[in-house]
Scaffold this motif. Sequence first.
Motif, PDB file in Angstrom:
ATOM      1  N   UNK B 327       0.838  -1.198   0.000  1.00 17.15           N
ATOM      2  CA  UNK B 327       0.000   0.000   0.000  1.00 17.15           C
ATOM      3  C   UNK B 327       0.876   1.251   0.000  1.00 17.15           C
ATOM      4  N   UNK B 328       1.913   1.221   0.831  1.00 21.80           N
ATOM      5  CA  UNK B 328       2.767   2.401   0.920  1.00 21.80           C
ATOM      6  C   UNK B 328       3.592   2.592  -0.366  1.00 21.80           C
ATOM      7  N   UNK B 329       4.055   1.492  -0.972  1.00 19.10           N
ATOM      8  CA  UNK B 329       4.813   1.609  -2.230  1.00 19.10           C
ATOM      9  C   UNK B 329       3.926   2.205  -3.323  1.00 19.10           C
ATOM     10  N   UNK B 330       2.707   1.674  -3.432  1.00 20.33           N
ATOM     11  CA  UNK B 330       1.813   2.147  -4.499  1.00 20.33           C
ATOM     12  C   UNK B 330       1.415   3.607  -4.250  1.00 20.33           C
ATOM     13  N   UNK B 331       1.218   3.927  -2.986  1.00 18.35           N
ATOM     14  CA  UNK B 331       0.847   5.295  -2.636  1.00 18.35           C
ATOM     15  C   UNK B 331       1.992   6.260  -2.996  1.00 18.35           C
ATOM     16  N   UNK B 332       3.227   5.847  -2.697  1.00 15.81           N
ATOM     17  CA  UNK B 332       4.377   6.676  -3.060  1.00 15.81           C
ATOM     18  C   UNK B 332       4.517   6.787  -4.573  1.00 15.81           C
ATOM     19  N   UNK B 333       4.239   5.679  -5.267  1.00 11.65           N
ATOM     20  CA  UNK B 333       4.329   5.701  -6.732  1.00 11.65           C
ATOM     21  C   UNK B 333       3.346   6.730  -7.281  1.00 11.65           C
ATOM     22  N   UNK B 334       2.133   6.735  -6.709  1.00  8.58           N
ATOM     23  CA  UNK B 334       1.116   7.692  -7.150  1.00  8.58           C
ATOM     24  C   UNK B 334       1.589   9.117  -6.868  1.00  8.58           C
ATOM     25  N   UNK B 335       2.220   9.283  -5.725  1.00 10.55           N
ATOM     26  CA  UNK B 335       2.716  10.608  -5.357  1.00 10.55           C
ATOM     27  C   UNK B 335       3.783  11.087  -6.345  1.00 10.55           C
ATOM     28  N   UNK B 336       4.660  10.182  -6.747  1.00  9.82           N
ATOM     29  CA  UNK B 336       5.705  10.546  -7.707  1.00  9.82           C
ATOM     30  C   UNK B 336       5.080  10.962  -9.045  1.00  9.82           C
ATOM     31  N   UNK B 337       4.013  10.260  -9.418  1.00 12.24           N
ATOM     32  CA  UNK B 337       3.348  10.567 -10.684  1.00 12.24           C
ATOM     33  C   UNK B 337       2.658  11.932 -10.654  1.00 12.24           C
ATOM     34  N   UNK B 338       2.342  12.401  -9.460  1.00 14.43           N
ATOM     35  CA  UNK B 338       1.635  13.669  -9.352  1.00 14.43           C
ATOM     36  C   UNK B 338       0.213  13.537  -9.874  1.00 14.43           C
ATOM     37  N   UNK B 339      -0.288  14.594 -10.442  1.00 13.82           N
ATOM     38  CA  UNK B 339      -1.679  14.635 -10.894  1.00 13.82           C
ATOM     39  C   UNK B 339      -2.024  13.517 -11.866  1.00 13.82           C
ATOM     40  N   UNK B 340      -1.048  13.173 -12.718  1.00 12.70           N
ATOM     41  CA  UNK B 340      -1.263  12.101 -13.697  1.00 12.70           C
ATOM     42  C   UNK B 340      -1.636  10.797 -12.994  1.00 12.70           C
ATOM     43  N   UNK B 341      -1.026  10.576 -11.815  1.00 15.21           N
ATOM     44  CA  UNK B 341      -1.270   9.335 -11.093  1.00 15.21           C
ATOM     45  C   UNK B 341      -2.690   9.206 -10.587  1.00 15.21           C
ATOM     46  N   UNK B 342      -3.346  10.328 -10.444  1.00 13.11           N
ATOM     47  CA  UNK B 342      -4.695  10.326  -9.856  1.00 13.11           C
ATOM     48  C   UNK B 342      -5.790  10.160 -10.912  1.00 13.11           C
ATOM     49  N   UNK B 343      -5.414  10.207 -12.184  1.00 16.98           N
ATOM     50  CA  UNK B 343      -6.444  10.036 -13.216  1.00 16.98           C
ATOM     51  C   UNK B 343      -6.546   8.564 -13.600  1.00 16.98           C
ATOM     52  N   UNK B 344      -7.750   8.171 -13.994  1.00 16.46           N
ATOM     53  CA  UNK B 344      -7.992   6.759 -14.256  1.00 16.46           C
ATOM     54  C   UNK B 344      -7.176   6.213 -15.416  1.00 16.46           C
ATOM     55  N   UNK B 345      -6.693   7.095 -16.291  1.00 13.45           N
ATOM     56  CA  UNK B 345      -5.914   6.642 -17.425  1.00 13.45           C
ATOM     57  C   UNK B 345      -4.584   6.051 -16.973  1.00 13.45           C
ATOM     58  N   UNK B 346      -4.134   6.450 -15.803  1.00  9.48           N
ATOM     59  CA  UNK B 346      -2.852   5.968 -15.284  1.00  9.48           C
ATOM     60  C   UNK B 346      -3.087   4.681 -14.492  1.00  9.48           C
ATOM     61  N   UNK B 347      -2.294   3.663 -14.832  1.00 10.52           N
ATOM     62  CA  UNK B 347      -2.515   2.356 -14.222  1.00 10.52           C
ATOM     63  C   UNK B 347      -2.330   2.383 -12.708  1.00 10.52           C
TER      64      UNK B 347
END
Lengths: 253, 381, 318
Positions: B327-347
């Motif tokens: 959970x923490x790894x994926x959450x950090x990955x999303x954080x690195x992606x920034x806004x892009x990570x929060x959109x459904x298009x991003x895996x």
Amino acid sequence: MKIVACYKIVPDAQDIAVRFDGSLDLERSEWIIGEYDLVAIEAATRLAEVSAGSAVLLSAGGKELTDSKLIKSALSRGAQELYCVVDQAVANADAFQIASVLAQALKKLEYDLVICGEGSSDLYAQQVGPLLGSLAGVTTINAVSKIDIQGNAVIVERTLEREVEVLQLALPAVISVTTDINLPRIPQLKDILAAGKKPVTIWSVSDVGALPPSNVQTVSTRAPSSIERQQVIYEDASEENIKKLALDIKAAR
Amino acid sequence: MDFKKTEEQELLLESLRTAYQRANLEEYFKACDRDHVFPEKAVAAMVDAGIPSLGIPEEYGGTEVDLLTQVMVAEEAYALGWPSLCWVNYSTEVDDILTFGNKQQQESVLNYALRGIKPFTLGFTEPQAGSDSAAMATTATKRDGKVYINGNKTFNTSADRAPYLLCVARSGINENPYKDFSMYLFPMDRPGISIEKLDKIGNNMCGTFEVYLKDVECDPSDLVGEEGKGFYQLMKNFEIERTTICSANVGMARCAYDEAVRYAGQREQFGKPIGSFQLIQEKIVDMRIKIENMQNMLYRTAWKRDNGQSISIDSSLLKRYTGQAAFSVIDDALQIMGGIGYVNDCRISRLWRDQRVYRIMAGTEEIMVHTAGRALLKEAL
Amino acid sequence: MNNCKNIWVMSEAAKDYPALCTLARTLCTTEDAKVNALWIGSTNDQAALETAGADRLADIERSEEELFENYSGCAIGTICGDSPDAVLLATSKRMRLLAAQLAAALETRVINDATALVQEEQGLLAEHMVYGGSALRRERVSRAPAVVLVSDSLLLALATDDRATATTTVSERIVSPEGSSGITLQSRKARTVEAVNLASVPCVISVGRGFEKQEDLQLAQQLADCLQAEIGCTRPIAEGMGWMSHERYIGVSGAMLKPELFIAVGLSGQIQHMVGANRARTIIALNNDKNAPIFRQADYGIVGDLYAVLPRLSEALR
């Protein structure tokens, strides 16, 4: 029908890097079986299945060829046995030299049909199959896109640039197959496990004959110079960016 | 100690990657996730490649292989982007039925598993009985040589597709609930069974249901294992389940990590790649440490099980740790992606939604403290 | 190979001979060098062949119904009997086979797919692609004879030499003995080759595996309609999925293009594909993965879902 499929191991092109001076760095590339050769192996295996015959593999190359994982990978695709000529001199051999060594090795095997891939995935000269057949002095044909066994006759379809020929081949024969002849199977675990138990015969060049000299020397191998690109990348597909891209396209036409 | 994968394992993983790439699944999974449909086409590709047969005995048409290899394969699939709860290798169900089922049950369950179909949904959790399994109220009542099941199960994954329900119910033969549970295996299309879909925040490709059981008639031969031993059987099931599902934690974390690290190397801000900033590097390093830890724990637990050692503590530690670490790894990955990570298009957004449930299902991370904590103290005495 | 004075040229198509002869002349090291043309085919092409610029034309007569390969032995015998310094063949599948047979007879290898061929002090120097287009390899022939398969692109680039029409060609008719290739021609049918030549259009849109279904390719077609472009594809689309014909496959074993505008949609930009398009004047990329290598090779690019972008882009261009 006794069938031999030939394959070559090649550096995985995906991991070939270009150094600053334009030379190639193959160090990170793992050795793999040429993708066109997988098609040849598949064709041989299927033919052996329908003709209640046998399919064996033949290769020539450097010591990497004896890597046990690569051998298992080759034998996990349906063939019963592997013969290979291993010699450092063969590792850098050209198509004529490799075909000569294969032709010499072929004399030690019984065969009706030898199947080669269209070309190797590294050099893609598309020469080893035709050379092998010529040197072995048997029926030789390339661009085979379909193989049929009718009684004792082998009928093939040959797809050329503008026509398709249906040919009957006198055996023995050496054929090269195109990639649309089949989709190579994906080895399952039971195939992989069985592969480790199949017989492997390793010969040196002197066991089969000799490596002929090459009359062509490589001067250099370098990445082609690339064209400088603008590198304007719109990072999201907003309406405004799409409009900008459309203008870029219009300007480029 | 040898950390190297065997050649056979490596070749098997290569086959998996080839099958995955050939099937061209990325866009497909995105569409299935958006439309809340099960990825049938992807499963079919894996069936063609023989993946579901792993771990099923040869006499049933499978290929015997250790649990370690099975978790490696599942982990790799998730690392490639396979959606959670949809993996085709039903190691837990297969192990359950091979351990406790009769010949006929084994045949039918394994036949489904071989085809990549989830053979049964486990009827365990009830609205009032989650972590407190003793509160389970579903009953199995004998009448005129038959057994009648009544009750209400919930959080049943794939109840719409699985052909069977493996139902845990009280037999009414012992006051102590732990000695009163029995397991019955029966088809989901029996009269008296109805299901209702739950609307979840993630895992869109795999439906989760409530299952209502009203006077469902079973034959005594539908019993799995022994009457009154259901709880013990369930605990054995949990050890395997907790191990196998953790391959999803490791794989999904790897998937998110790979994407985020690649992005960090490319994305430029303030004139340089964001990966050159130490705040990002720290995340990447810590993510990697967690992945290495998770993987080692997962492989070791599977290895212990393969070598006949008890994994009752290990599986709890593994489940608790990998659920949180992933959970923490994926959450950090999303954080690195920034806004892009929060959109459904991003895996990564899908991984972020889907992985969350691994901290809850198959025993919450709090219950893992409960199960392992007591055992660890006992071990020290 | 410092002396090159006897060269043979050969092709399946009569139209290739002027360029082959021109190329051969550039390789000659002496004024009195001879360029010989060998032809297997019908006499209908005689006139064209005689004005192609060869000193000699060896014409092996073959009727259309007969298998070309049954005459290969005669062709090889004719060429080998003349002790050639070099043999140049225009690349095609038939010629690849014939070149190998010739090389086997001459105990040498074939220099394949030569994109450049020059005579230098130390000998003949050729260039061709290796490693799926990742690199160009330069090779030198150290001992005659050289057997060279000349790439289409090199032949196309050659202007016909002025001397061509001036050269007097001496023709000789050769009657082939009974063929013994071991191959019997049972039937032959023309291929239903799609009449598309991507190399001749100024704008090409290439599609890759970002498209989920074959029907979805119509989104690319709509864009193509707006730009009067042709559609090409990566190898998996033509071979793995079979969604498009081979004629539309761009890459190392497919079409090699140099269009004005190349638009890459839903493809990652692997070298094996891009080698067929990276000489384009302008490259546009559309991909949902910002990290896809295609963006590093593009002039303009947009990160986004092709299903969302293509219709809007077509609309904007209409």
